[in-house]
Structure formats: structure tokens, C-alpha cells
Write an enzyme that holds these catalytic residues in place. Structure first.
Site, PDB file in Angstrom:
ATOM      1  N   HIS A 287     -35.291  35.498  83.244  1.00  0.00           N
ATOM      2  CA  HIS A 287     -35.671  34.125  82.897  1.00  0.00           C
ATOM      3  C   HIS A 287     -34.470  33.303  82.439  1.00  0.00           C
ATOM      4  CE1 HIS A 287     -39.961  34.606  83.439  1.00  0.00           C
ATOM      5  NE2 HIS A 287     -39.948  35.698  82.703  1.00  0.00           N
TER       6      HIS A 287
ATOM      7  N   ARG B 135     -32.192  43.373  81.746  1.00  0.00           N
ATOM      8  CA  ARG B 135     -33.454  43.136  82.447  1.00  0.00           C
ATOM      9  C   ARG B 135     -33.156  42.422  83.758  1.00  0.00           C
ATOM     10  NH1 ARG B 135     -38.871  40.006  80.346  1.00  0.00           N
ATOM     11  NH2 ARG B 135     -37.472  38.202  80.292  1.00  0.00           N
TER      12      ARG B 135
ATOM     13  N   ASP C 157     -23.968  48.784  89.247  1.00  0.00           N
ATOM     14  CA  ASP C 157     -22.546  48.919  89.569  1.00  0.00           C
ATOM     15  C   ASP C 157     -21.644  48.197  88.570  1.00  0.00           C
ATOM     16  OD1 ASP C 157     -23.026  50.520  91.745  1.00  0.00           O
ATOM     17  OD2 ASP C 157     -22.721  48.947  93.252  1.00  0.00           O
TER      18      ASP C 157
ATOM     19  N   GLU D 248     -46.969  44.322  81.617  1.00  0.00           N
ATOM     20  CA  GLU D 248     -47.226  42.973  81.104  1.00  0.00           C
ATOM     21  C   GLU D 248     -48.370  42.263  81.828  1.00  0.00           C
ATOM     22  OE1 GLU D 248     -43.515  40.828  81.336  1.00  0.00           O
ATOM     23  OE2 GLU D 248     -42.828  42.021  83.025  1.00  0.00           O
TER      24      GLU D 248
ATOM     25  N   ASP E  45     -46.675  37.662  78.706  1.00  0.00           N
ATOM     26  CA  ASP E  45     -47.338  37.701  80.006  1.00  0.00           C
ATOM     27  C   ASP E  45     -48.651  38.470  79.940  1.00  0.00           C
ATOM     28  OD1 ASP E  45     -45.744  36.231  81.910  1.00  0.00           O
ATOM     29  OD2 ASP E  45     -44.188  37.721  81.614  1.00  0.00           O
TER      30      ASP E  45
END
Length: 260
Positions: free
Chosen positions: A44, A71, A85, A149, A175
């Protein structure tokens, strides 16, 4: 060889993290200090891979052993590969609703033959200097946290937590409450029941559960219901709350219009 769950507490123990959503290394360096882990959010936020790499460098510079978790925006193996990576301790993968989706997330985290992560030298292996060693240990050492969620995720919680390679659960309470039609109503019976269901499923599988706390009341609330690791605030809230408090202190002294 160390287990990836080492960055998370065992059920019944506790760990504390911090949430980083501002993609600047100075913010990360300030906010990481003293915490067990940080979660850098790229779902987000506008944080790019280039910005994320510098944020990770800032977290790594902190004297304490702070685990950088990221996240990702979605359960997408290409994005997961590129973030891994960069050199992270693990990932938080959002919107997991079924055991099959959890299995796909774990598969994306692992190199062949157990997964489908592409093998290539990068920052995670000191730009190839230690790639052979990294390839051998990464599957076991990386921490995989999946988010439950939605109501569907709650219904399938037992299957999700039973997936080998899932190290912990992060409940996305915003959520989840929205999907139940009770957004932000943390004391609502349906929300509390759903949260308890996830806790019981995860703890039954000996896996910890975490939640994000946006204020001191949230910290108390989530610990009291049995959560094992808490993300105790976020950089944007510290800035917003500090800014508001400073302005309000001034206004109390001189009046909102600047007159005494």
C-alpha cells in the site's frame, strides 16, 4: 542451518516489530532501532525496488539484530523473487485465503527442486560472492508469513497454517473486519470470533500469530487476546501524531487563530 521461524516467537512468547511505509532510509534507520523486526510495506505504498534496497541497507546498519521483513504487493512469484534477491529476512504475503495459495507462496520462496524461485546472484548473496552458500541455506532460513484478512481465509485457516513452510500468520484486521461488514469494530462478536478461530488454528499448529497495532490501546488489545508478535506502530502514524500534537500544543497556548 537455522529455521526460518527464528525471526518469530513461539506461541506464548512475544516479539515486537515496527511498520515502515515511508521509503526513505533515514526513517527506516530511526524506526528499526531496538525492535526484533521491521515490516517494510510495498503493498500500500509507492516504495520501489530501488528505494526498498536502500531501506534494507539502513535496517542492516542498525547495531541491533533487527530482521527486515517485506510485505509484497501480492502472492506473485515474480515480485517475490525480485524482493528476495535484495536480501531480506523474509516476506509477508497478503490476502492468503486457501491452503493452495499458501503452498504457492512457499513455492515462490524456495529454490528448485522444492520451489520455483529463479537462481541468480544478487545482493542477497553478496552480489554472487556467496551464492553457492546462499542457495543451500536460503530455503530454510527465510521467514514466510502469510496474511489472513478475509472471511474465506478464516474459514480455511486450519489448512493454511498446516502448510509446510508457513512460519507465521499476520491477521490483517482492517481488511478482515471490512470483509465481514464490521469495519473497525474490534469488539464486535463476529470479528472477535474470527480472530479467535485463527489464533486457535495457528497455535494448534504451533505457529505464531501477529497483528499491527496503530496505538497503545491496540497493543494492549491484541496482546490480551493472545497474539504472539505485535507490530507496535508505524512510521506514518508517528509523524502524523507528533505533528498534530505539536500544532495542538501551540494552539492551546495562543488560540487556533494565532491570537493570545
Amino acid at each position: 542451518m537455522e529455521d526460518g521461524s527464528r525471526h518469530l516467537p513461539k506461541p506464548g512468547a512475544h516479539a515486537v516489530g515496527n511498520w515502515i511505509s515511508i521509503g526513505h532510509p533515514t526513517v527506516a534507520e530511526i524506526c528499526a532501532r531496538g525492535f526484533d523486526f521491521v515490516v517494510i510495506d510495498t503493498e500500500h505504498t509507492p516504495v520501489s525496488l530501488e528505494s526498498l534496497e536502500n531501506v534494507l541497507r539502513a535496517v542492516d546498519s542498525v547495531e541491533e539484530d533487527v530482521a527486515p521483513l517485506v510485505r509484497v504487493p501480492w502472492n506473485d512469484h515474480t515480485r517475490i523473487k525480485r524482493v528476495l534477491d535484495l536480501g531480506v529476512a523474509g516476506l509477508v504475503i497478503p490476502m492468503i485465503e486457501t491452503a493452495e495459495q499458501a503452498e504457492a507462496a512457499v513455492e515462490a520462496m524456495r529454490y528448485p527442486p522444492d520451489g520455483l524461485r529463479g537462481a541468480a546472484p544478487a545482493r542477497a548473496s553478496d552480489y554472487g560472492r556467496t551464492f553457492g552458500e546462499y542457495f543451500e541455506r536460503a530455503d530454510e532460513e527465510l521467514t514466510t508469513v502469510v496474511q489472513i484478512e478475509t472471511e474465506r481465509g478464516v474459514e480455511n485457516a486450519e489448512g493454511i497454517v498446516s502448510v509446510d513452510g508457513v512460519d507465521g500468520i499476520l491477521v490483517g484486521h482492517g481488511d478482515l473486519s471490512a470483509s465481514m461488514g464490521v469495519f473497525g469494530e474490534w469488539e464486535h462478536e463476529r470479528f472477535r470470533s474470527a480472530l479467535q478461530s485463527v489464533l486457535e488454528a495457528a497455535h494448534g499448529a504451533d505457529k505464531p500469530v501477529g497483528m499491527l497495532a496503530t496505538d497503545h490501546e491496540d497493543i494492549r488489545r491484541w496482546i490480551d487476546v493472545g497474539v504472539d508478535f505485535v507490530i507496535a506502530g508505524a512510521d506514518m502514524f508517528y509523524l502524523a501524531n507528533g505533528s498534530d500534537a505539536a500544532r495542538e500544543s501551540f494552539e492551546k497556548r495562543v488560540g487556533s487563530d494565532g491570537s493570545r
